[in-house]
Design a protein around this motif. Structure first.
Motif, PDB file in Angstrom:
ATOM      1  N   MET A  99       0.742  -1.127   0.032  1.00 30.77           N
ATOM      2  CA  MET A  99      -0.145  -0.161  -0.008  1.00 30.77           C
ATOM      3  C   MET A  99       0.912   1.428  -0.006  1.00 30.77           C
ATOM      4  N   SER A 100       0.590   2.152  -0.732  1.00 29.79           N
ATOM      5  CA  SER A 100       1.277   3.571  -1.075  1.00 29.79           C
ATOM      6  C   SER A 100       0.613   4.651  -0.411  1.00 29.79           C
ATOM      7  N   SER A 101       1.238   5.259   0.418  1.00 29.37           N
ATOM      8  CA  SER A 101       0.719   6.452   0.961  1.00 29.37           C
ATOM      9  C   SER A 101       1.010   7.751   0.092  1.00 29.37           C
ATOM     10  N   ASN A 102       1.457   7.488  -0.895  1.00 26.54           N
ATOM     11  CA  ASN A 102       1.695   8.873  -1.821  1.00 26.54           C
ATOM     12  C   ASN A 102       0.488   8.663  -2.998  1.00 26.54           C
ATOM     13  N   LYS A 103      -0.480   8.533  -2.555  1.00 30.64           N
ATOM     14  CA  LYS A 103      -1.439   8.692  -3.701  1.00 30.64           C
ATOM     15  C   LYS A 103      -1.554  10.050  -4.318  1.00 30.64           C
ATOM     16  N   SER A 104      -1.654  10.237  -5.513  1.00 21.68           N
ATOM     17  CA  SER A 104      -1.633  11.266  -6.354  1.00 21.68           C
ATOM     18  C   SER A 104      -3.171  11.831  -6.217  1.00 21.68           C
ATOM     19  N   VAL A 105      -3.331  13.185  -5.990  1.00 17.87           N
ATOM     20  CA  VAL A 105      -4.491  13.825  -5.848  1.00 17.87           C
ATOM     21  C   VAL A 105      -4.841  14.866  -7.049  1.00 17.87           C
ATOM     22  N   LYS A 106      -6.005  14.317  -7.764  1.00 15.06           N
ATOM     23  CA  LYS A 106      -6.237  15.221  -9.100  1.00 15.06           C
ATOM     24  C   LYS A 106      -6.976  16.385  -8.937  1.00 15.06           C
ATOM     25  N   MET A 107      -6.762  17.485  -9.399  1.00 17.29           N
ATOM     26  CA  MET A 107      -7.459  18.609  -9.267  1.00 17.29           C
ATOM     27  C   MET A 107      -7.743  19.085 -10.892  1.00 17.29           C
ATOM     28  N   THR A 108      -8.752  19.748 -11.153  1.00 17.79           N
ATOM     29  CA  THR A 108      -9.083  20.164 -12.123  1.00 17.79           C
ATOM     30  C   THR A 108      -8.538  21.366 -12.454  1.00 17.79           C
ATOM     31  N   GLU A 109      -8.459  22.015 -13.345  1.00 13.10           N
ATOM     32  CA  GLU A 109      -7.914  23.320 -13.763  1.00 13.10           C
ATOM     33  C   GLU A 109      -8.668  24.578 -12.897  1.00 13.10           C
ATOM     34  N   ASP A 110      -9.718  24.371 -13.059  1.00 14.59           N
ATOM     35  CA  ASP A 110     -10.760  25.347 -12.396  1.00 14.59           C
ATOM     36  C   ASP A 110     -10.346  25.248 -10.624  1.00 14.59           C
ATOM     37  N   GLU A 111     -10.232  24.371 -10.188  1.00 17.64           N
ATOM     38  CA  GLU A 111      -9.891  24.051  -8.749  1.00 17.64           C
ATOM     39  C   GLU A 111      -8.545  24.765  -8.613  1.00 17.64           C
ATOM     40  N   ILE A 112      -7.697  24.490  -9.537  1.00 23.32           N
ATOM     41  CA  ILE A 112      -6.218  25.028  -9.053  1.00 23.32           C
ATOM     42  C   ILE A 112      -6.527  26.601  -9.292  1.00 23.32           C
ATOM     43  N   ASP A 113      -7.309  27.062 -10.380  1.00 28.33           N
ATOM     44  CA  ASP A 113      -7.412  28.366 -10.344  1.00 28.33           C
ATOM     45  C   ASP A 113      -8.085  29.168  -9.382  1.00 28.33           C
ATOM     46  N   LYS A 114      -9.202  28.434  -8.651  1.00 27.01           N
ATOM     47  CA  LYS A 114      -9.685  29.025  -7.691  1.00 27.01           C
ATOM     48  C   LYS A 114      -8.922  29.085  -6.476  1.00 27.01           C
ATOM     49  N   ALA A 115      -7.957  27.933  -5.949  1.00 23.73           N
ATOM     50  CA  ALA A 115      -6.863  27.953  -4.990  1.00 23.73           C
ATOM     51  C   ALA A 115      -6.082  28.994  -5.291  1.00 23.73           C
ATOM     52  N   LEU A 116      -5.565  29.102  -6.525  1.00 22.16           N
ATOM     53  CA  LEU A 116      -4.174  30.326  -6.651  1.00 22.16           C
ATOM     54  C   LEU A 116      -5.156  31.385  -6.214  1.00 22.16           C
ATOM     55  N   ALA A 117      -6.040  32.007  -6.857  1.00 26.94           N
ATOM     56  CA  ALA A 117      -6.750  33.112  -6.721  1.00 26.94           C
ATOM     57  C   ALA A 117      -7.037  33.429  -5.146  1.00 26.94           C
ATOM     58  N   LYS A 118      -7.483  32.401  -4.518  1.00 29.09           N
ATOM     59  CA  LYS A 118      -7.876  32.730  -3.094  1.00 29.09           C
ATOM     60  C   LYS A 118      -6.210  33.084  -2.325  1.00 29.09           C
ATOM     61  N   ALA A 119      -5.442  32.057  -2.767  1.00 28.97           N
ATOM     62  CA  ALA A 119      -4.031  32.528  -1.982  1.00 28.97           C
ATOM     63  C   ALA A 119      -3.563  33.940  -2.488  1.00 28.97           C
ATOM     64  N   GLU A 120      -3.571  34.152  -3.685  1.00 28.12           N
ATOM     65  CA  GLU A 120      -3.296  35.548  -4.082  1.00 28.12           C
ATOM     66  C   GLU A 120      -3.810  36.592  -3.466  1.00 28.12           C
ATOM     67  N   LYS A 121      -5.220  36.430  -3.449  1.00 25.59           N
ATOM     68  CA  LYS A 121      -6.005  37.567  -2.688  1.00 25.59           C
ATOM     69  C   LYS A 121      -5.512  37.635  -1.067  1.00 25.59           C
ATOM     70  N   GLU A 122      -5.447  36.614  -0.511  1.00 24.16           N
ATOM     71  CA  GLU A 122      -4.953  36.399   1.232  1.00 24.16           C
ATOM     72  C   GLU A 122      -3.481  37.172   1.001  1.00 24.16           C
ATOM     73  N   ALA A 123      -2.703  36.917   0.097  1.00 23.06           N
ATOM     74  CA  ALA A 123      -1.305  37.390   0.187  1.00 23.06           C
ATOM     75  C   ALA A 123      -1.402  38.998  -0.154  1.00 23.06           C
ATOM     76  N   GLU A 124      -2.150  39.354  -1.261  1.00 29.39           N
ATOM     77  CA  GLU A 124      -2.136  40.757  -1.476  1.00 29.39           C
ATOM     78  C   GLU A 124      -2.857  41.634  -0.247  1.00 29.39           C
ATOM     79  N   LYS A 125      -3.757  40.893   0.584  1.00 27.43           N
ATOM     80  CA  LYS A 125      -4.368  41.694   1.821  1.00 27.43           C
ATOM     81  C   LYS A 125      -3.386  41.920   2.770  1.00 27.43           C
ATOM     82  N   ARG A 126      -2.475  40.837   3.126  1.00 28.84           N
ATOM     83  CA  ARG A 126      -1.403  41.036   3.904  1.00 28.84           C
ATOM     84  C   ARG A 126      -0.434  41.901   3.628  1.00 28.84           C
ATOM     85  N   ASP A 127      -0.206  41.936   2.358  1.00 27.30           N
ATOM     86  CA  ASP A 127       0.931  42.868   1.835  1.00 27.30           C
ATOM     87  C   ASP A 127       0.468  44.203   1.832  1.00 27.30           C
TER      88      ASP A 127
END
Length: 113
Positions: free
Chosen positions: A1-29
């Protein structure tokens, strides 16, 4: 059994996660930029912290809180002072929560207190 299972994300999910992280970083900055600007502005007007009493060595910012030690342990220097930085952070939160325009100069901030 491997604990290194890959997690697949759609491009939309990646874009949403990046946008959220950028917004939080911009607010702190933005907050950090504003606090640095207020510190620089305060330095142009005051050699020592404007909330420091030279005669008694008391800090007026600590006096307003319920802290038992009212003395300034930094002798009026406000570079990297946790009390002064917390004061500026609180002011930033207060202005942004009320959707007010942030002061551009420390004197504007000090006069509004």
């Amino acid at each position: 059994m491997s604990s290194n299972k890959s997690v697949k994300m759609t491009e939309d999910e990646i874009d949403k996660a990046l946008a959220k992280a950028e917004k939080e970083a911009e607010k702190r900055d933005h907050k950090k930029i504003w606090i640095d600007k207020m510190l620089k502005s305060a330095k142009t007007y005051y050699k020592l912290c404007p909330y420091y009493d030279k005669k008694t060595s008391n800090c007026f910012l600590i006096l307003s809180s319920n802290d038992s030690n009212k003395k300034c342990n930094r002798e009026g220097r406000y570079d990297n002072c946790p009390v002064f930085l917390a004061f500026l952070d609180n002011k930033y939160q207060e202005y942004t929560s009320k959707k007010k325009i942030l002061p551009l100069d420390f004197l504007d901030l000090a006069q509004s207190v």
